[in-house]
Design a protein around this motif. Structure first.
Motif, PDB file in Angstrom:
ATOM      1  N   LEU A 190      25.419  18.663  54.549  1.00  0.00           N
ATOM      2  CA  LEU A 190      25.760  20.083  54.550  1.00  0.00           C
ATOM      3  C   LEU A 190      26.118  20.570  53.154  1.00  0.00           C
ATOM      4  N   GLU A 191      26.937  19.794  52.443  1.00  0.00           N
ATOM      5  CA  GLU A 191      27.431  20.242  51.147  1.00  0.00           C
ATOM      6  C   GLU A 191      26.347  20.264  50.081  1.00  0.00           C
ATOM      7  N   ILE A 192      25.346  19.401  50.202  1.00  0.00           N
ATOM      8  CA  ILE A 192      24.246  19.417  49.235  1.00  0.00           C
ATOM      9  C   ILE A 192      23.516  20.757  49.280  1.00  0.00           C
ATOM     10  N   GLY A 193      23.247  21.245  50.488  1.00  0.00           N
ATOM     11  CA  GLY A 193      22.614  22.554  50.610  1.00  0.00           C
ATOM     12  C   GLY A 193      23.550  23.686  50.242  1.00  0.00           C
ATOM     13  N   ARG A 194      24.836  23.510  50.547  1.00  0.00           N
ATOM     14  CA  ARG A 194      25.781  24.599  50.314  1.00  0.00           C
ATOM     15  C   ARG A 194      26.008  24.847  48.824  1.00  0.00           C
ATOM     16  N   VAL A 195      25.885  23.833  47.980  1.00  0.00           N
ATOM     17  CA  VAL A 195      26.057  24.038  46.543  1.00  0.00           C
ATOM     18  C   VAL A 195      25.130  25.141  46.044  1.00  0.00           C
ATOM     19  N   LEU A 196      23.875  25.087  46.468  1.00  0.00           N
ATOM     20  CA  LEU A 196      22.910  26.102  46.029  1.00  0.00           C
ATOM     21  C   LEU A 196      23.299  27.488  46.515  1.00  0.00           C
ATOM     22  N   ASN A 197      23.859  27.576  47.713  1.00  0.00           N
ATOM     23  CA  ASN A 197      24.270  28.874  48.252  1.00  0.00           C
ATOM     24  C   ASN A 197      25.559  29.390  47.643  1.00  0.00           C
ATOM     25  N   LEU A 198      26.318  28.528  47.012  1.00  0.00           N
ATOM     26  CA  LEU A 198      27.543  28.953  46.350  1.00  0.00           C
ATOM     27  C   LEU A 198      27.313  29.358  44.898  1.00  0.00           C
ATOM     28  N   VAL A 199      26.323  28.771  44.261  1.00  0.00           N
ATOM     29  CA  VAL A 199      26.107  29.007  42.832  1.00  0.00           C
ATOM     30  C   VAL A 199      25.027  30.052  42.565  1.00  0.00           C
ATOM     31  N   VAL A 200      23.882  29.936  43.216  1.00  0.00           N
ATOM     32  CA  VAL A 200      22.718  30.742  42.821  1.00  0.00           C
ATOM     33  C   VAL A 200      22.806  32.208  43.255  1.00  0.00           C
ATOM     34  N   PRO A 201      23.232  32.551  44.493  1.00  0.00           N
ATOM     35  CA  PRO A 201      23.231  33.974  44.870  1.00  0.00           C
ATOM     36  C   PRO A 201      24.072  34.854  43.954  1.00  0.00           C
ATOM     37  N   GLY A 202      25.237  34.382  43.522  1.00  0.00           N
ATOM     38  CA  GLY A 202      26.051  35.174  42.603  1.00  0.00           C
ATOM     39  C   GLY A 202      25.353  35.407  41.276  1.00  0.00           C
ATOM     40  N   LEU A 221      19.383  36.053  27.936  1.00  0.00           N
ATOM     41  CA  LEU A 221      18.822  35.635  29.219  1.00  0.00           C
ATOM     42  C   LEU A 221      18.524  34.140  29.268  1.00  0.00           C
ATOM     43  N   ARG A 222      18.108  33.561  28.164  1.00  0.00           N
ATOM     44  CA  ARG A 222      17.890  32.114  28.152  1.00  0.00           C
ATOM     45  C   ARG A 222      19.206  31.370  28.389  1.00  0.00           C
ATOM     46  N   ALA A 223      20.269  31.860  27.788  1.00  0.00           N
ATOM     47  CA  ALA A 223      21.569  31.223  27.987  1.00  0.00           C
ATOM     48  C   ALA A 223      22.016  31.343  29.436  1.00  0.00           C
ATOM     49  N   ALA A 224      21.716  32.490  30.076  1.00  0.00           N
ATOM     50  CA  ALA A 224      22.060  32.670  31.488  1.00  0.00           C
ATOM     51  C   ALA A 224      21.311  31.668  32.356  1.00  0.00           C
ATOM     52  N   ASP A 225      20.030  31.464  32.072  1.00  0.00           N
ATOM     53  CA  ASP A 225      19.231  30.504  32.829  1.00  0.00           C
ATOM     54  C   ASP A 225      19.794  29.092  32.685  1.00  0.00           C
ATOM     55  N   ALA A 226      20.115  28.712  31.462  1.00  0.00           N
ATOM     56  CA  ALA A 226      20.647  27.365  31.219  1.00  0.00           C
ATOM     57  C   ALA A 226      21.994  27.171  31.908  1.00  0.00           C
ATOM     58  N   MET A 227      22.814  28.226  31.942  1.00  0.00           N
ATOM     59  CA  MET A 227      24.133  28.103  32.540  1.00  0.00           C
ATOM     60  C   MET A 227      24.043  27.877  34.053  1.00  0.00           C
ATOM     61  N   VAL A 228      23.132  28.571  34.707  1.00  0.00           N
ATOM     62  CA  VAL A 228      22.989  28.400  36.152  1.00  0.00           C
ATOM     63  C   VAL A 228      22.476  27.005  36.477  1.00  0.00           C
ATOM     64  N   ARG A 229      21.526  26.504  35.721  1.00  0.00           N
ATOM     65  CA  ARG A 229      21.013  25.159  35.954  1.00  0.00           C
ATOM     66  C   ARG A 229      22.116  24.111  35.774  1.00  0.00           C
ATOM     67  N   LYS A 230      22.930  24.301  34.765  1.00  0.00           N
ATOM     68  CA  LYS A 230      24.051  23.391  34.554  1.00  0.00           C
ATOM     69  C   LYS A 230      25.047  23.486  35.714  1.00  0.00           C
ATOM     70  N   GLY A 231      25.296  24.702  36.182  1.00  0.00           N
ATOM     71  CA  GLY A 231      26.225  24.879  37.287  1.00  0.00           C
ATOM     72  C   GLY A 231      25.758  24.183  38.551  1.00  0.00           C
ATOM     73  N   VAL A 232      24.459  24.285  38.853  1.00  0.00           N
ATOM     74  CA  VAL A 232      23.909  23.618  40.037  1.00  0.00           C
ATOM     75  C   VAL A 232      24.033  22.105  39.894  1.00  0.00           C
ATOM     76  N   ARG A 233      23.703  21.595  38.727  1.00  0.00           N
ATOM     77  CA  ARG A 233      23.783  20.148  38.508  1.00  0.00           C
ATOM     78  C   ARG A 233      25.217  19.635  38.679  1.00  0.00           C
ATOM     79  N   ASN A 234      26.172  20.316  38.053  1.00  0.00           N
ATOM     80  CA  ASN A 234      27.567  19.881  38.163  1.00  0.00           C
ATOM     81  C   ASN A 234      28.094  20.018  39.585  1.00  0.00           C
ATOM     82  N   GLY A 235      27.688  21.085  40.265  1.00  0.00           N
ATOM     83  CA  GLY A 235      28.142  21.286  41.631  1.00  0.00           C
ATOM     84  C   GLY A 235      27.611  20.226  42.575  1.00  0.00           C
ATOM     85  N   MET A 236      26.343  19.877  42.429  1.00  0.00           N
ATOM     86  CA  MET A 236      25.747  18.829  43.260  1.00  0.00           C
ATOM     87  C   MET A 236      26.499  17.508  43.099  1.00  0.00           C
ATOM     88  N   LEU A 237      26.765  17.156  41.863  1.00  0.00           N
ATOM     89  CA  LEU A 237      27.441  15.892  41.594  1.00  0.00           C
ATOM     90  C   LEU A 237      28.854  15.887  42.165  1.00  0.00           C
TER      91      LEU A 237
END
Length: 455
Positions: free
Chosen positions: A363-375, A307-323
């Motif tokens: 628009l895309e800044i907000g959309r990153v969170l909606n593309l990564v986190v719900p899944g 579960l810790r690895a899952a948490d770290a992976m999502v945070r990394k995904g959000v960061r990379n997606g935002m950039l």
């Protein structure tokens, strides 16, 4: 957080990069279709864009299976239950066949109702109606291909899935050009040629998926698998897939309300809207791929207890997606005067599109969170929060807001509603993940998997 040792796994990038390739191929074919239609007339481009949005709404039916299938199979694989994962994969073939028939019937029987609901301009009706009729037979093939690709990716065969998509979308594009524009003295079929190319390419994709299932996963579907749907296997898939697809359906309802508001502004506005939406698909492509990869990996990590690895992976995904999305959206806005010339030479449409692309940076800044986190939330077992938290914004901000702002401010007003909706929903999703609201659900899912029960 509970954590147990897990087997070696590929990095997020190794899963996401092939998915990026798949998205680029699919979007490029759609963009090519819009390009070919736009060089016929703005009415043809408007018809193509309108039907494309109808298809994306109907494809929510397929996403019920794809969402649930991806999560359930990855969780089973993460827990080491390969036999059950393969049984669920075969069940998905029958469910996909019936889902494809349902969508095909809507295109065959409900085309006029759909166009009427969308307030489609009168000049688009004959072209759009026939185009939907010709697309109907491809829907069964489309549903099966989507489910089979989801299973391949769940088994971490993302590269193999990409190769199939190269063949499928490549053949679609190669066939679409002569079928739409003609060859020699033959004038071609216009939009109808795109529909014919779709059917042929999806038939090829289905054959390649069957071959890859046999060679990579040793799954050999039987004849009955294409129409039988065992309830005990479908239940867990629908339990996860229905809330996820319901969230998408609510979004599509809100979006279709906004599309109706765009249609009221006329053919030029509808064409502008279509051009910008197609351009933005390339902006969000990396974030979409990261979101899919996160969902796959979080499902496997939850199944194995990491579960810790899952948490770290999502945070990394959000960061990379935002950039990635932020930079690409900015480049698209700067390059708008040249990008829009791919579709049109009308200076009014080009200027309007550039305004929308500048708004799309937000628009895309907000959309990153909606593309990564719900899944990731769904893959952890937190399946209801993305649906329940998003309904008010999708209906009131996106739907009603775009209608009201569109009447007062035209296309920019509609786009402001898009920005507000994405940022509001994305903020709620990120709050849920950051506050570890998903963690109790992940622990319950892990406990159920270890006890051999349905999560």
């Amino acid at each position: 957080m509970h954590q147990t040792p897990t087997p070696a796994r590929p990095s997020l990038n190794k899963v996401a990069v092939p998915i990026v390739g798949e998205f680029i191929l699919g979007m490029s074919v759609a963009l090519a279709g819009l390009y070919l239609a736009s060089h016929s007339s703005d009415a043809a481009a408007g018809s193509f864009g309108l039907v494309q949005q109808v298809l994306e709404t109907l494809f929510v039916v397929f996403r019920v299976l794809a969402i649930g299938l991806g999560v359930v199979v990855t969780q089973r694989l993460g827990s080491g239950d390969l036999d059950q994962a393969n049984r669920i994969a075969r069940m998905a073939l029958g469910a996909s066949s019936w889902a494809g028939v349902l969508v095909a019937l809507w295109l065959l029987l409900g085309g006029n109702l759909t166009l009427d609901m969308l307030n489609a301009p009168d000049e688009l009706w004959p072209m759009a109606t026939l185009y939907m009729l010709l697309l109907a037979p491809s829907m069964v093939l489309e549903a099966c291909n989507l489910s089979m690709a989801a299973v391949l990716r769940a088994h971490l065969h993302a590269r193999e899935s990409l190769l199939i998509m190269v063949a499928m979308h490549g053949s679609h594009l190669l066939l679409a050009v002569p079928l739409m524009r003609g060859w020699g003295d033959w004038d071609g079929l216009g939009l109808n040629g795109y529909a014919l190319a779709w059917f042929i390419s999806r038939s090829l994709g289905l054959a390649l998926h069957l071959w890859m299932w046999r060679s990579r996963m040793q799954i050999r579907p039987l004849a009955r698998d294409w129409w039988q749907v065992p309830r005990d296997l479908l239940g867990p898939v629908l339990r996860i897939g229905l809330p996820g697809a319901a969230s998408e359906m609510v979004y599509r309802i809100g979006f279709m309300i906004s599309l109706s508001a765009v249609a009221r502004l006329g053919v030029a506005a509808l064409a502008t809207h279509s051009y910008v939406l197609q351009t933005l698909k390339y902006v969000l492509i990396i974030s979409m791929a990261i979101g899919w990869a996160c969902e796959i990996m979080v499902g496997r990590l939850v199944g194995s207890g990491s579960l810790r690895a899952a948490d770290a992976m999502v945070r990394k995904g959000v960061r990379n997606g935002m950039l990635a999305s932020g930079c690409i959206a900015l480049l698209a806005a700067l390059a708008a005067p040249w990008l829009m010339r791919i579709f049109t030479r009308d200076p009014v449409i080009i200027a309007a599109a550039q305004t929308l692309l500048w708004l799309s940076v937000l628009l895309e800044i907000g959309r990153v969170l909606n593309l990564v986190v719900p899944g990731a939330l769904r893959a952890s077992g937190d399946i209801h929060f993305p649906l329940l938290s998003g309904i008010p914004s999708q209906l009131l901000v996106l739907g009603l807001g775009s209608y009201l702002l569109g009447r007062s401010f035209g296309l920019p007003g509609i786009w402001l509603a898009y920005v507000a909706d994405e940022c509001l929903r994305g903020g709620l999703m990120w709050w849920r993940w950051r506050r570890h609201g998903w963690l109790p659900y992940a622990r319950n899912t892990l406990r159920a998997l270890r006890q051999g029960n349905r999560p």
